[in-house]
Design an enzyme around this catalytic site. Structure first.
Site, PDB file in Angstrom:
ATOM      1  N   PHE A 271       0.797  -1.229   0.000  1.00 58.48           N
ATOM      2  CA  PHE A 271       0.000   0.000   0.000  1.00 58.48           C
ATOM      3  C   PHE A 271       0.831   1.281   0.000  1.00 58.48           C
ATOM      4  O   PHE A 271       0.396   2.321   0.463  1.00 58.48           O
ATOM      5  CB  PHE A 271      -1.041  -0.021   1.138  1.00 58.48           C
ATOM      6  N   CYS A 282     -15.037   1.341  -0.324  1.00 61.73           N
ATOM      7  CA  CYS A 282     -14.615   1.210   1.081  1.00 61.73           C
ATOM      8  C   CYS A 282     -13.755   2.370   1.578  1.00 61.73           C
ATOM      9  O   CYS A 282     -14.173   3.103   2.481  1.00 61.73           O
ATOM     10  CB  CYS A 282     -13.881  -0.107   1.277  1.00 61.73           C
ATOM     11  N   LYS A 342      -9.956  -0.790  -9.166  1.00 60.56           N
ATOM     12  CA  LYS A 342      -8.699  -1.540  -9.143  1.00 60.56           C
ATOM     13  C   LYS A 342      -8.896  -2.747 -10.057  1.00 60.56           C
ATOM     14  O   LYS A 342     -10.021  -3.009 -10.506  1.00 60.56           O
ATOM     15  CB  LYS A 342      -8.339  -1.979  -7.733  1.00 60.56           C
TER      16      LYS A 342
HETATM   17  C1  UGA Z   1     -10.311  -2.561   1.198  1.00 56.39           C
HETATM   18  C2  UGA Z   1      -9.383  -3.271   2.206  1.00 56.39           C
HETATM   19  O1  UGA Z   1      -8.116  -3.557   1.587  1.00 56.39           O
HETATM   20  C3  UGA Z   1     -10.015  -4.583   2.698  1.00 56.39           C
HETATM   21  O2  UGA Z   1      -9.176  -5.173   3.689  1.00 56.39           O
HETATM   22  C4  UGA Z   1     -11.390  -4.251   3.297  1.00 56.39           C
HETATM   23  O3  UGA Z   1     -12.054  -5.420   3.744  1.00 56.39           O
HETATM   24  C5  UGA Z   1     -12.258  -3.584   2.241  1.00 56.39           C
HETATM   25  O4  UGA Z   1     -11.596  -2.361   1.806  1.00 56.39           O
HETATM   26  C6  UGA Z   1     -13.602  -3.250   2.849  1.00 56.39           C
HETATM   27  O5  UGA Z   1     -13.659  -2.407   3.748  1.00 56.39           O
HETATM   28  O6  UGA Z   1     -14.588  -3.921   2.529  1.00 56.39           O
HETATM   29  P1  UGA Z   1     -10.858  -2.903  -1.406  1.00 56.39           P
HETATM   30  O7  UGA Z   1     -11.570  -1.603  -1.296  1.00 56.39           O
HETATM   31  O8  UGA Z   1     -11.535  -4.064  -2.053  1.00 56.39           O
HETATM   32  O9  UGA Z   1     -10.436  -3.424   0.063  1.00 56.39           O
HETATM   33  O10 UGA Z   1      -9.525  -2.672  -2.232  1.00 56.39           O
HETATM   34  P2  UGA Z   1      -7.972  -2.456  -1.955  1.00 56.39           P
HETATM   35  O11 UGA Z   1      -7.241  -3.553  -2.591  1.00 56.39           O
HETATM   36  O12 UGA Z   1      -7.696  -2.189  -0.535  1.00 56.39           O
HETATM   37  O13 UGA Z   1      -7.702  -1.133  -2.801  1.00 56.39           O
HETATM   38  C7  UGA Z   1      -8.342   0.104  -2.490  1.00 56.39           C
HETATM   39  C8  UGA Z   1      -7.879   1.200  -3.433  1.00 56.39           C
HETATM   40  O14 UGA Z   1      -6.541   1.604  -3.130  1.00 56.39           O
HETATM   41  C9  UGA Z   1      -7.857   0.812  -4.905  1.00 56.39           C
HETATM   42  O15 UGA Z   1      -8.360   1.899  -5.658  1.00 56.39           O
HETATM   43  C10 UGA Z   1      -6.400   0.574  -5.193  1.00 56.39           C
HETATM   44  O16 UGA Z   1      -6.074   0.759  -6.551  1.00 56.39           O
HETATM   45  C11 UGA Z   1      -5.769   1.641  -4.314  1.00 56.39           C
HETATM   46  N1  UGA Z   1      -4.351   1.371  -3.941  1.00 56.39           N
HETATM   47  C12 UGA Z   1      -4.033   0.250  -3.239  1.00 56.39           C
HETATM   48  C13 UGA Z   1      -3.368   2.281  -4.272  1.00 56.39           C
HETATM   49  O17 UGA Z   1      -3.634   3.339  -4.914  1.00 56.39           O
HETATM   50  N2  UGA Z   1      -2.073   2.052  -3.878  1.00 56.39           N
HETATM   51  C14 UGA Z   1      -1.721   0.951  -3.169  1.00 56.39           C
HETATM   52  O18 UGA Z   1      -0.519   0.801  -2.828  1.00 56.39           O
HETATM   53  C15 UGA Z   1      -2.730   0.016  -2.843  1.00 56.39           C
END
Ligand code: UGA
Length: 452
Positions: A271, A282, A342
Site C-alpha cells: 500500500f 470502502c 482496481k
Molecule cells: C479494502 C481493504 O483492503 C479490505 O481489507 C477491506 O475489507 C475492504 O476495503 C472493505 O472495507 O470492505 P478494497 O476496497 O476491495 O479493500 O480494495 P484495496 O485492494 O484495498 O484497494 C483500495 C484502493 O486503493 C484501490 O483503488 C487501489 O487501486 C488503491 N491502492 C491500493 C493504491 O492506490 N495504492 C496501493 O498501494 C494500494
C-alpha cells in the site's frame, strides 16, 4: 450464552461481503439463507451466478444451490426463524456530509428482531461507526429480544474476496457475550478446516500457507479495528502520493524510494504504491466515516482529512502533468484504460479512472475509454461525450495519449510496441506506476509515471 440449539445461518444482504460470505459458508457444511430484497440480484444468484465479477465465486454459488445448502430468498421470516446465527451484511453508503448512512443497518436489525429466536446470535459484518452495536443492542432490549450481539468486521478485498476469506490474516469478533463471540469464531474455524475443499470447488489454487489469527475483543474495539485498518491503508497510499509529488519535483523515482523504504519491516512495502489514488466502495467512505465519528466525539482526525485531500487531488494533478507535456488538451485524443477502481473487479464506484476520464473530457480532450469488466458499471458516471469502447485497440486507435488508470494484467502484459503503431501520438501515462519505464522508452514512447 452459547447457542444450545444450533440451526442454520442467515445472511442479510447479497452485496460483495454478504454474497461472498454466503458462498463460502454454504460450501463448508452450513445451510445458509441469503436474504436479498433486490429481485434482479436474487434472480441472477438463483441462476448460479454472482451479479459482480469475482474470482471463484460462481462455482461456489452453483455448487451450494445444487446441494441446496444455499437458499436465496427475500423472506426474512422463514430464513431468520430457521437460523441461530444472523449475519448482517447490508450496505452503509455515505451521507452527503461524509457520515455513514445506517438506515439499512437499522432496518435489517429491526426486521430480524421480529423473527429471531431467543438465544440466537446477531452478527454485524457491515462496516459501522464505533458505537453502532451499542445502540442496536439497546434496540433489541427495548423490543424484549434476547439475542447476543457480535461485531465481526470483514477484511476481504474485492477481486480476491474468496482467497482473502479462506487464507485470512485475522478474524475479529467482538462482543460482551464471550460465548457468542466464541460461537462466531467457531464458524470461521470450520471454514478454515474446510479451506482446501472450498478452494477446490472455487477453482482457486491452494498454494497459500497463511496461518490466520483470531482476535476476541470487546464490541467497540471490533468496530474500531475495521475502520482503523482501512484508514491506515488509505493513509499509506496518500503518504506515498505526497512523496510522489516531491519526487516529481526533485527527479527522484517514488518506486525506488518506496521499495527501499518498505524494505524496513516496521514500515512494510504494501500500500505504498503511488499513482492515481484510492477509490472504491470502502476507503473513501470509511475514511470520511472515521472523520465524522471523531468529530462526533470531539476528536479532530486532521491526519485523515489531509489523506482525503491528497487523494482527491491526484486525478487533477495527473491531468495537469499531461497538460504540461502536450500543452493544449483541447482536441487531443486521449484513451483511458481502466474504469474499475482496481483490477480484478467490475466495481467502478469512486473510480479514479472515471475521474481522470471526466477531467480530461472537461478540459476539451476527446476521450475514449476501455475496461475489461467495468464499462457497464462505470457508464452512468462518465460524461456523455466520452466514448466507451469494446476493446483496448479501439480505444487507443489514433490517440495522442494513452492513460493506464487500472493495473489490469492484460494492460500490463500487452504488446505495446504493436499498439503504438495504431496511435497518433506517443505519450504513455502510467497512472498506476506498474510499467518498466525503460522498456516503454525503448519502444519509442514518452513515458510519464507518477513521481518517477
Ligand atoms: C479494502 C481493504 O483492503 C479490505 O481489507 C477491506 O475489507 C475492504 O476495503 C472493505 O472495507 O470492505 P478494497 O476496497 O476491495 O479493500 O480494495 P484495496 O485492494 O484495498 O484497494 C483500495 C484502493 O486503493 C484501490 O483503488 C487501489 O487501486 C488503491 N491502492 C491500493 C493504491 O492506490 N495504492 C496501493 O498501494 C494500494
Amino acid at each position: 450464552m452459547a447457542i444450545t440449539n444450533h440451526k442454520n445461518i442467515t445472511i442479510i444482504g447479497a452485496g460483495y461481503v454478504g454474497l461472498s460470505t454466503a458462498a463460502l459458508l454454504s460450501n463448508c457444511g452450513y445451510k445458509v439463507y441469503l436474504i436479498e430484497i433486490d429481485k434482479q440480484r436474487l434472480d441472477t444468484i438463483n441462476t448460479g451466478k454472482s451479479f459482480f465479477y469475482e474470482d471463484g465465486i460462481d462455482p461456489l454459488i452453483k455448487n451450494a444451490l445444487e446441494k441446496e445448502s444455499l437458499i436465496p430468498t427475500d423472506n426474512y421470516m422463514t430464513a431468520v426463524q430457521d437460523s441461530s446465527i444472523v449475519f448482517s451484511c447490508v450496505g452503509t453508503p455515505d451521507n452527503p456530509d461524509g457520515s455513514s448512512n445506517l438506515s439499512y443497518v437499522y432496518s435489517a436489525a429491526q426486521e430480524t428482531a421480529k423473527y429471531i429466536a431467543s438465544g440466537s446470535v446477531f452478527v454485524q459484518k457491515s462496516t459501522v461507526p464505533v458505537g453502532t452495536g451499542e445502540s442496536i443492542e439497546e434496540m433489541f432490549k427495548t423490543k424484549g429480544v434476547n439475542v447476543a450481539y457480535v461485531s465481526n468486521p470483514e477484511f476481504l478485498r474485492e477481486g480476491t474476496a474468496i482467497s482473502d476469506s479462506l487464507w485470512f490474516d485475522r478474524i475479529v469478533a467482538g462482543g460482551q457475550d464471550k460465548d457468542a463471540v466464541n460461537d462466531i469464531i467457531n464458524v470461521y474455524k470450520k471454514l478454515e478446516q474446510n479451506r482446501n475443499s472450498v478452494a477446490k470447488i472455487a477453482g482457486l489454487s491452494q498454494e497459500y500457507t497463511s496461518k490466520g489469527e483470531y482476535f476476541s475483543t470487546n464490541r467497540n474495539s471490533a468496530e474500531l479495528i475495521k475502520v482503523t485498518s482501512n484508514a491506515f491503508l488509505a493513509l499509506k497510499i496518500s503518504f506515498a502520493n505526497s512523496i510522489a509529488k516531491l519526487a516529481d519535483k526533485t527527479n527522484a523515482d517514488v518506486v525506488e524510494v518506496m521499495d527501499a523504504v518498505g524494505a524496513d519491516k516496521r514500515i512494510g512495502r504494501a500500500f505504498l504504491n503511488a499513482g492515481r489514488g484510492y477509490g472504491g466502495g470502502c476507503f473513501p467512505k470509511d475514511v470520511s466515516g472515521l472523520i465524522s465519528s471523531g468529530l462526533h466525539h470531539g476528536v479532530d482526525l486532521k491526519i485523515m482529512t489531509s489523506a482525503t485531500e491528497v487523494n482527491e487531488s491526484m486525478p487533477s494533478y495527473i491531468v495537469e502533468k499531461i497538460q504540461d507535456i502536450v500543452h493544449e488538451l483541447k482536441g487531443r485524443k486521449v484513451a483511458v484504460l481502466g474504469l474499475s477502481f482496481k483490477s480484478g473487479t467490475s466495481d467502478a464506484r469512486k473510480s479514479p479512472g472515471v475521474k481522470l476520464a471526466n477531467i480530461l473530457s472537461k478540459n476539451g480532450a476527446i476521450v475514449s475509454v476501455f475496461d475489461p469488466k467495468a464499462s457497464n458499471e462505470a457508464s452512468d458516471d462518465l460524461r456523455r461525450d466520452i466514448s466507451i469502447e469494446g476493446s483496448m485497440l479501439k480505444a487507443i486507435s489514433n490517440s495522442d495519449v494513452v492513460v493506464i488508470a487500472t493495473d489490469w494484467p492484460e494492460f500490463i502484459k500487452t504488446d505495446w510496441l504493436r499498439l503504438k503503431s495504431k496511435m497518433s501520438g506517443d505519450l504513455f501515462v502510467d497512472a498506476v506506476n506498474s510499467f518498466e519505464k525503460g522498456e516503454l522508452t525503448k519502444q519509442g514512447f514518452k513515458y510519464m509515471g507518477i513521481g518517477r
